[in-house]
Design a protein around this motif. Structure first.
Motif, PDB file in Angstrom:
ATOM      1  N   UNK A  19       0.882  -1.173   0.000  1.00  0.00           N
ATOM      2  CA  UNK A  19       0.000   0.000   0.000  1.00  0.00           C
ATOM      3  C   UNK A  19       0.914   1.215   0.000  1.00  0.00           C
ATOM      4  N   UNK A  20       1.004   1.888  -1.157  1.00  0.00           N
ATOM      5  CA  UNK A  20       2.039   2.920  -1.314  1.00  0.00           C
ATOM      6  C   UNK A  20       1.693   4.203  -0.552  1.00  0.00           C
ATOM      7  N   UNK A  21       0.405   4.488  -0.377  1.00  0.00           N
ATOM      8  CA  UNK A  21       0.005   5.684   0.380  1.00  0.00           C
ATOM      9  C   UNK A  21      -1.472   5.568   0.737  1.00  0.00           C
ATOM     10  N   UNK A  22      -1.835   6.149   1.882  1.00  0.00           N
ATOM     11  CA  UNK A  22      -3.270   6.180   2.226  1.00  0.00           C
ATOM     12  C   UNK A  22      -3.841   7.593   2.040  1.00  0.00           C
ATOM     13  N   UNK A  23      -3.055   8.477   1.425  1.00  0.00           N
ATOM     14  CA  UNK A  23      -3.562   9.835   1.185  1.00  0.00           C
ATOM     15  C   UNK A  23      -4.538   9.766   0.010  1.00  0.00           C
ATOM     16  N   UNK A  24      -5.736  10.322   0.236  1.00  0.00           N
ATOM     17  CA  UNK A  24      -6.777  10.148  -0.777  1.00  0.00           C
ATOM     18  C   UNK A  24      -7.646  11.397  -0.856  1.00  0.00           C
ATOM     19  N   UNK A  25      -7.990  11.766  -2.078  1.00  0.00           N
ATOM     20  CA  UNK A  25      -8.845  12.949  -2.268  1.00  0.00           C
ATOM     21  C   UNK A  25     -10.304  12.629  -1.935  1.00  0.00           C
ATOM     22  N   UNK A  26     -10.657  11.352  -1.925  1.00  0.00           N
ATOM     23  CA  UNK A  26     -12.044  10.974  -1.635  1.00  0.00           C
ATOM     24  C   UNK A  26     -12.224  10.777  -0.133  1.00  0.00           C
ATOM     25  N   UNK A  27     -13.480  10.649   0.259  1.00  0.00           N
ATOM     26  CA  UNK A  27     -13.754  10.454   1.689  1.00  0.00           C
ATOM     27  C   UNK A  27     -14.868   9.432   1.869  1.00  0.00           C
ATOM     28  N   UNK A  28     -14.629   8.227   1.351  1.00  0.00           N
ATOM     29  CA  UNK A  28     -15.684   7.203   1.421  1.00  0.00           C
ATOM     30  C   UNK A  28     -15.980   6.877   2.889  1.00  0.00           C
ATOM     31  N   UNK A  29     -17.257   6.794   3.198  1.00  0.00           N
ATOM     32  CA  UNK A  29     -17.634   6.682   4.615  1.00  0.00           C
ATOM     33  C   UNK A  29     -17.372   5.300   5.203  1.00  0.00           C
ATOM     34  N   UNK A  30     -17.087   4.313   4.353  1.00  0.00           N
ATOM     35  CA  UNK A  30     -16.779   2.970   4.870  1.00  0.00           C
ATOM     36  C   UNK A  30     -15.275   2.743   4.987  1.00  0.00           C
ATOM     37  N   UNK A  31     -14.486   3.781   4.750  1.00  0.00           N
ATOM     38  CA  UNK A  31     -13.038   3.602   4.625  1.00  0.00           C
ATOM     39  C   UNK A  31     -12.318   4.071   5.892  1.00  0.00           C
ATOM     40  N   UNK A  32     -11.576   3.150   6.497  1.00  0.00           N
ATOM     41  CA  UNK A  32     -10.766   3.512   7.673  1.00  0.00           C
ATOM     42  C   UNK A  32      -9.311   3.708   7.278  1.00  0.00           C
ATOM     43  N   UNK A  33      -9.027   3.524   6.008  1.00  0.00           N
ATOM     44  CA  UNK A  33      -7.633   3.528   5.518  1.00  0.00           C
ATOM     45  C   UNK A  33      -7.189   4.933   5.121  1.00  0.00           C
ATOM     46  N   UNK A  34      -8.056   5.678   4.466  1.00  0.00           N
ATOM     47  CA  UNK A  34      -7.608   6.928   3.846  1.00  0.00           C
ATOM     48  C   UNK A  34      -7.434   8.045   4.874  1.00  0.00           C
ATOM     49  N   UNK A  35      -6.531   8.965   4.542  1.00  0.00           N
ATOM     50  CA  UNK A  35      -6.306  10.168   5.341  1.00  0.00           C
ATOM     51  C   UNK A  35      -6.048  11.320   4.376  1.00  0.00           C
ATOM     52  N   UNK A  36      -6.322  12.521   4.848  1.00  0.00           N
ATOM     53  CA  UNK A  36      -5.986  13.691   4.046  1.00  0.00           C
ATOM     54  C   UNK A  36      -4.508  13.998   4.237  1.00  0.00           C
ATOM     55  N   UNK A  37      -3.940  14.674   3.257  1.00  0.00           N
ATOM     56  CA  UNK A  37      -2.538  15.071   3.341  1.00  0.00           C
ATOM     57  C   UNK A  37      -2.307  15.893   4.608  1.00  0.00           C
ATOM     58  N   UNK A  38      -1.257  15.616   5.336  1.00  0.00           N
ATOM     59  CA  UNK A  38      -0.953  16.372   6.549  1.00  0.00           C
ATOM     60  C   UNK A  38      -1.499  15.722   7.807  1.00  0.00           C
ATOM     61  N   UNK A  39      -2.445  14.812   7.662  1.00  0.00           N
ATOM     62  CA  UNK A  39      -2.984  14.098   8.830  1.00  0.00           C
ATOM     63  C   UNK A  39      -1.847  13.284   9.449  1.00  0.00           C
ATOM     64  N   UNK A  40      -1.758  13.295  10.793  1.00  0.00           N
ATOM     65  CA  UNK A  40      -0.657  12.541  11.405  1.00  0.00           C
ATOM     66  C   UNK A  40      -0.683  11.044  11.078  1.00  0.00           C
ATOM     67  N   UNK A  41      -1.824  10.513  10.709  1.00  0.00           N
ATOM     68  CA  UNK A  41      -1.879   9.079  10.380  1.00  0.00           C
ATOM     69  C   UNK A  41      -1.754   8.819   8.876  1.00  0.00           C
ATOM     70  N   UNK A  42      -1.467   9.883   8.123  1.00  0.00           N
ATOM     71  CA  UNK A  42      -1.259   9.644   6.679  1.00  0.00           C
ATOM     72  C   UNK A  42       0.143   9.088   6.466  1.00  0.00           C
ATOM     73  N   UNK A  43       0.315   8.337   5.387  1.00  0.00           N
ATOM     74  CA  UNK A  43       1.655   7.866   5.040  1.00  0.00           C
ATOM     75  C   UNK A  43       1.822   7.850   3.525  1.00  0.00           C
ATOM     76  N   UNK A  44       3.075   7.922   3.133  1.00  0.00           N
ATOM     77  CA  UNK A  44       3.399   7.911   1.702  1.00  0.00           C
ATOM     78  C   UNK A  44       4.769   7.263   1.601  1.00  0.00           C
TER      79      UNK A  44
END
Ligand code: SF4
Length: 370
Positions: free
Chosen positions: A67-92
Motif C-alpha cells: 500500500x504505497x500511500x493512504x492519502x486520498x482525495x475521496x472520503x468514502x464513509x466505509x473507509x478507515x484507511x484513507x487520510x488527508x494530506x498532513x494528517x498525522x496518520x497519513x503515510x506515503x
C-alpha cells in the motif's frame, strides 16, 4: 444429488434443479438464496458448483501487498484507511521503501499487489517508474496493481483518457487490476457512502477497457453495511454481464465490511453465516467467473477455511503486510507462510495448489514467469 423434498420445503426446488443442470440463476433466484434460513442448503448447492469447476483443489499464491500511500482525495464513509494530506496518520512510501518491500528480503514472489488512495499530487510517471523498478527487483513476479478508481483518478489528474493510462501502465508492466473500488454498484448506496468516488458505470467502463487492452482483473464487492441482499445480487449480475462480453475477470472477491474506525460509526460486523451465504450465492450467481476468493484477511483464517465448503476455491495468499482491512479493525494476522496456508487447506480436506495470478499452477519456491 439433492433431496427434492428438502429443497421444496425451503422454496428452493427450482433453484436446486437449475444448479444441478448448470442453468443460469436470475436476480430473483439470488435474492431467494439470501432469504433462505438454512445456510447449509445454500452452501451445498454452491459446493456442487465449486466441485464441478475445481474438484478438491484450493488455490493460494505467494504474494505481497504494498500500500504505497493512504492519502486520498475521496472520503468514502466505509473507509478507515484513507487520510488527508498532513494528517498525522497519513503515510506515503518513498520509492526506496516500496522497492524494499517488493524485494521481500531477497525472496522470489509470484505476485505483487500494489494499491493506494487517490493521491492528489503523485503523477502517473511516478507509478510508471515504480512499476518498472519493481520489475527490476522481482523480474518474474506478476504485477497486479491499481483499482479502477485509481486508474480513473490518474486519467482525470493527467487530463488524458482512461485508455491512455491503461496503455501506459501496461507498458510499464501492470498485468492485472486487483478489482477493488467496486464496493456495491447500487447508485443509492454510493450516493450515501461514497458520492465523490468513480460511479458504478465508470468502474465497469474502466474494467471493460482494461480487459479490451489485455489487462485482466478481479472484481470485489464490499458487503455488510447499508446495502440490501438484492443490491448484492444486482452487483453480481452486473459483473456477470460484463464477463459475458469480455471474459476478463479471473476471480470474484466478496469483502466483508469491517466497521471499526470508519466514519460510518458503530455498526455490527457481518456474521459468519452472512459471510458464508454471500460466498455461496456468489459462486452460484457468477457462473462465468471461474474463481471465488475466501479472503482470509477479512474473514479470519478459520472462516476462510470453512468457506471452501461454501463455494470458495481460493484462499488468496501470503500477503505479508496488509493495511486496508487492518486499519478498519480486521483481527487476522498480517501474513501467512506457504506452509501455514497448505496446512489449513489440507486439514480442511482439500488439495493445496500454489498458483500464479491467473491461477496457473506453479511449483516449488521459484516464482515463474507469467
Ligand atoms: S475507499 Fe479508496 S477511494 Fe475511498 S476514501 Fe478509501 S482509499 Fe480513498
Amino acid at each position: 444429488m439433492f433431496e427434492p423434498r428438502y429443497y421444496r420445503n425451503l422454496g428452493l426446488e427450482e433453484i436446486a434443479r437449475k444448479v444441478s443442470e448448470g442453468e443460469r440463476l436470475t436476480i430473483d433466484d439470488g435474492e431467494k438464496l439470501f432469504a433462505c434460513p438454512e445456510v447449509t442448503a445454500v452452501g451445498a448447492l454452491a459446493h456442487l458448483a465449486r466441485t464441478r469447476l475445481h474438484g478438491k483443489s484450493a488455490y493460494y499464491v505467494v504474494n505481497r501487498h504494498i500500500n504505497y500511500s493512504n492519502i486520498c482525495v475521496n472520503g468514502c464513509r466505509f473507509c478507515a484507511f484513507s487520510r488527508k494530506k498532513g494528517d498525522p496518520l497519513s503515510f506515503e512510501l518513498s520509492e526506496e521503501q516500496i522497492l524494499e518491500k517488493a524485494g521481500a528480503g531477497g525472496r522470489a514472489l509470484t505476485e505483487i499487489h500494489v494499491v493506494g488512495g487517490c493521491h492528489p499530487d503523485l503523477p502517473l510517471s511516478f507509478f510508471e517508474n515504480i512499476i518498472g523498478r519493481i520489475r527490476e527487483v522481482q523480474p518474474h513476479a506478476f504485477i497486479k496493481a491499481f483499482t479502477a478508481v485509481e486508474v480513473a483518478h490518474f486519467a482525470k489528474k493527467e487530463g488524458v483518457s482512461v485508455g491512455e493510462v491503461l496503455a501506459r501502465l501496461k507498458s510499464a508492466g501492470v498485468r492485472m487490476l486487483p478489482g477493488g473500488g467496486a464496493e456495491v454498484f447500487s447508485d443509492r448506496v454510493r450516493k450515501l457512502l461514497c458520492p465523490e468516488k468513480l460511479d458504478a458505470a465508470g468502474w465497469l467502463d474502466v474494467v471493460r477497457q482494461a480487459h479490451e487492452t489485455g489487462i485482466r482483473s478481479n472484481a470485489t464487492m464490499l458487503y455488510g453495511h447499508i446495502e440490501t441482499p438484492r443490491e448484492r445480487v444486482e452487483h453480481m449480475a452486473a459483473l456477470r454481464e460484463l464477463q459475458d462480453g469480455t471474459g476478463g475477470f479471473v476471480c470474484f472477491i466478496p469483502l466483508a465490511f469491517q466497521p471499526s474506525n470508519t466514519p460510518l460509526g458503530p455498526m455490527a460486523p457481518t456474521t459468519g453465516v452472512d459471510d458464508l451465504k454471500t460466498i455461496a450465492v456468489s459462486r452460484l450467481m457468477l457462473d462465468n467467473i471461474a474463481h471465488i476468493k475466501a479472503y482470509w484477511v477479512m474473514l479470519t483464517v478459520k472462516l476462510a477455511q470453512t468457506a471452501l465448503y461454501f463455494g470458495a476455491d481460493d484462499f488468496d495468499g501470503t500477503v505479508v503486510e496488509e493495511k486496508i482491512g487492518h486499519m478498519a479493525g480486521a483481527r487476522s494476522q498480517q501474513g501467512m507462510t506457504r506452509g501455514e496456508i497448505e496446512r489449513i487447506i489440507r486439514e480442511g480436506g482439500f488439495e493445496p495448489v500454489e498458483r500464479d495470478s491467473l491461477f496457473r499452477p506453479v511449483s516449488g519456491n521459484a516464482a515463474r514467469q507469467g
